[in-house]
Design a protein around this motif. Structure first.
Motif, short mmCIF file in Angstrom:
data_model
loop_
_atom_site.label_atom_id
_atom_site.label_comp_id
_atom_site.label_asym_id
_atom_site.label_seq_id
_atom_site.Cartn_x
_atom_site.Cartn_y
_atom_site.Cartn_z
N LYS A 118 -73.02 18.64 3.09
CA LYS A 118 -72.65 18.55 1.67
C LYS A 118 -73.89 18.69 0.80
O LYS A 118 -75.01 18.75 1.30
CB LYS A 118 -71.98 17.19 1.37
CG LYS A 118 -70.78 16.88 2.22
CD LYS A 118 -69.60 17.69 1.80
CE LYS A 118 -68.38 17.27 2.62
NZ LYS A 118 -67.24 18.09 2.38
N PHE A 157 -69.58 4.56 0.51
CA PHE A 157 -68.17 4.85 0.79
C PHE A 157 -67.96 6.34 1.03
O PHE A 157 -67.30 6.73 1.99
CB PHE A 157 -67.29 4.37 -0.38
CG PHE A 157 -65.85 4.76 -0.23
CD1 PHE A 157 -65.02 4.04 0.61
CD2 PHE A 157 -65.34 5.84 -0.91
CE1 PHE A 157 -63.68 4.40 0.76
CE2 PHE A 157 -64.00 6.21 -0.78
CZ PHE A 157 -63.18 5.49 0.06
N GLN A 158 -68.55 7.17 0.17
CA GLN A 158 -68.37 8.61 0.32
C GLN A 158 -69.00 9.13 1.61
O GLN A 158 -68.44 10.00 2.27
CB GLN A 158 -68.94 9.35 -0.89
CG GLN A 158 -68.10 9.17 -2.14
CD GLN A 158 -68.69 9.85 -3.35
OE1 GLN A 158 -69.87 10.18 -3.41
NE2 GLN A 158 -67.85 10.07 -4.35
N LEU A 159 -70.17 8.61 1.96
CA LEU A 159 -70.80 9.02 3.21
C LEU A 159 -69.97 8.61 4.42
O LEU A 159 -69.74 9.41 5.33
CB LEU A 159 -72.22 8.44 3.33
CG LEU A 159 -73.27 9.07 2.44
CD1 LEU A 159 -74.57 8.27 2.49
CD2 LEU A 159 -73.52 10.52 2.83
N GLU A 160 -69.51 7.36 4.43
CA GLU A 160 -68.68 6.89 5.55
C GLU A 160 -67.38 7.69 5.65
O GLU A 160 -66.95 8.03 6.75
CB GLU A 160 -68.38 5.40 5.41
CG GLU A 160 -69.55 4.54 5.82
CD GLU A 160 -69.19 3.07 5.86
OE1 GLU A 160 -69.37 2.47 6.94
OE2 GLU A 160 -68.76 2.53 4.83
N GLU A 161 -66.79 7.98 4.52
CA GLU A 161 -65.56 8.76 4.50
C GLU A 161 -65.79 10.17 5.08
O GLU A 161 -65.01 10.65 5.89
CB GLU A 161 -65.06 8.85 3.05
CG GLU A 161 -63.67 9.38 2.90
CD GLU A 161 -63.21 9.31 1.46
OE1 GLU A 161 -63.84 9.95 0.59
OE2 GLU A 161 -62.22 8.60 1.19
N ALA A 162 -66.88 10.82 4.66
CA ALA A 162 -67.19 12.16 5.17
C ALA A 162 -67.52 12.12 6.66
O ALA A 162 -67.10 13.00 7.41
CB ALA A 162 -68.35 12.76 4.38
N LYS A 213 -64.25 11.76 8.53
CA LYS A 213 -63.49 13.02 8.48
C LYS A 213 -64.03 14.04 9.46
O LYS A 213 -63.30 14.78 10.09
CB LYS A 213 -63.53 13.58 7.06
CG LYS A 213 -62.71 14.84 6.88
CD LYS A 213 -62.76 15.31 5.44
CE LYS A 213 -61.97 16.60 5.30
NZ LYS A 213 -62.08 17.15 3.95
N ARG A 267 -72.47 1.47 -3.67
CA ARG A 267 -71.18 1.29 -2.99
C ARG A 267 -70.41 2.60 -2.93
O ARG A 267 -69.81 2.93 -1.91
CB ARG A 267 -70.34 0.23 -3.70
CG ARG A 267 -70.80 -1.16 -3.41
CD ARG A 267 -69.94 -2.19 -4.10
NE ARG A 267 -70.45 -3.50 -3.75
CZ ARG A 267 -69.72 -4.59 -3.74
NH1 ARG A 267 -68.46 -4.55 -4.07
NH2 ARG A 267 -70.25 -5.74 -3.42
N VAL A 268 -70.45 3.35 -4.01
CA VAL A 268 -69.76 4.64 -4.05
C VAL A 268 -70.40 5.61 -3.06
O VAL A 268 -69.71 6.29 -2.30
CB VAL A 268 -69.76 5.23 -5.48
CG1 VAL A 268 -69.27 6.67 -5.48
CG2 VAL A 268 -68.91 4.37 -6.40
N ILE A 269 -71.73 5.66 -3.05
CA ILE A 269 -72.44 6.56 -2.13
C ILE A 269 -72.13 6.19 -0.68
O ILE A 269 -71.81 7.06 0.14
CB ILE A 269 -73.95 6.55 -2.40
CG1 ILE A 269 -74.24 7.22 -3.74
CG2 ILE A 269 -74.72 7.24 -1.26
CD1 ILE A 269 -75.66 7.04 -4.23
N VAL A 312 -76.75 13.53 3.01
CA VAL A 312 -75.76 14.47 2.47
C VAL A 312 -75.88 15.82 3.19
O VAL A 312 -74.88 16.42 3.57
CB VAL A 312 -75.93 14.61 0.94
CG1 VAL A 312 -75.10 15.73 0.40
CG2 VAL A 312 -75.57 13.29 0.25
#
Length: 94
Positions: free
Chosen positions: A87, A35-40, A43, A31-33, A82
């Motif tokens: 990233k 979320f971070q991918l979708e957020e990046a 952006k 879930r964290v991964i 990534v």
């Protein structure tokens, strides 16, 4: 009044006793991964289609990658995603 031992034990202990800890932790990490991918991606204004092109894969593979419940994604796929957003992946064993 005495409290019985075991009352107040952690949720992690409960999950371990029930044999569900590893699976629950894998879902939490995914879930964290996701979320971070979708957020990046948001952006950088990267669509799923563009992400698929950058990773040389299909859009359905991107949907699986971003599915927070799908824990069967490989480390190589995560590394590719990534890199596609410019990233680096950092993993820690704690």
């Amino acid at each position: 009044m005495k409290l019985q031992q075991g009352i107040g034990s952690s949720f992690d202990d409960f999950l371990q006793e029930e044999g569900m800890f590893v699976e629950a932790e894998a879902v939490a990490v995914k879930r964290v991964i996701a979320f971070q991918l979708e957020e990046a991606m948001a952006k950088e204004h990267i669509t799923k289609t563009e992400m698929a092109k950058r990773m040389n894969t299909s859009r359905s593979a991107i949907n699986r990658l971003l599915d927070p419940l799908n824990t069967s994604i490989t480390l190589a796929t995560i590394e590719s995603a990534v890199a596609a957003i410019g990233k680096r992946l950092q993993i820690q064993v704690i």
